[in-house]
Design a protein around this motif. Structure first.
Motif: not given
Length: 185
Positions: A19-44
């Motif tokens: 039930g957890v949806v993940g996300g991430a934001r990396f630099s184009k070179c892949g050496q850096y990760r600026q953000a990671l997200t996890r969301d399990w908010t119920p609909k509505g």
């Protein structure tokens, strides 16, 4: 010439909880990760968001977690949050602190602190959890914490180390309580 993918080290990749949806934001070179997200908010429902700020990113990405991010997600769930954001004082991806570049200008990309501020603005509170960083990064710690504090979000931690840094959450008890984080001088 082909560029090989950046290998941050560690091999422990954990499945996201059901039930957890993940996300991430990396630099184009892949050496850096600026953000990671996890969301399990119920609909509505409106999300309840917490931001954890660690030392530096490891292997976690949109589809898999690492031990630290998994532990922080469990804290967030236990506290009643439904959305977890993860940023770091340094955004260079390395599992071992010894693999972080010694030059602070390389260890922290120009995109990192603005991203921390953006995530803090989305959060109800910010949990500082960066552990003991080498003294060469002290100015970056002050800059990052000051920028996050400028959002007006409450700054918390799971305890302080002897040097005044925010304790790393990986080996803390599940029932460790949040406390106010004192701004460094």
């Amino acid at each position: 010439m082909t560029q090989t993918a950046h290998d941050p080290g560690g091999k422990v990749r954990l499945r996201l909880p059901d039930g957890v949806v993940g996300g991430a934001r990396f630099s184009k070179c892949g050496q850096y990760r600026q953000a990671l997200t996890r969301d399990w908010t119920p609909k509505g429902a409106a999300p309840r968001t917490v931001l954890f700020v660690g030392m530096n990113p490891s292997v976690a990405d949109a589809a898999a977690s690492d031990p630290t991010c998994h532990r922080e997600l469990m804290f967030a769930r236990d506290w009643g949050f439904t959305r977890y954001l993860k940023g770091n004082v340094l955004d260079w991806r390395a599992t071992s602190p010894k693999d972080i570049p010694h030059d602070p200008a390389i260890a922290c990309s120009a995109e990192n602190i603005p991203e921390l501020v953006e995530m803090a603005q989305q959060a109800e509170l910010v949990v500082l959890a960066y552990g003991k960083l080498h003294q060469r990064y002290a100015a970056l710690v002050r800059e990052a914490v000051s920028a996050i504090a400028s959002t007006g979000r409450p700054l918390k931690c799971l305890g302080l180390n002897k040097d005044g840094s925010a304790k790393h959450p990986l080996y803390l008890r599940k029932d460790t309580r949040l406390q106010d984080f004192p701004m460094p001088r």
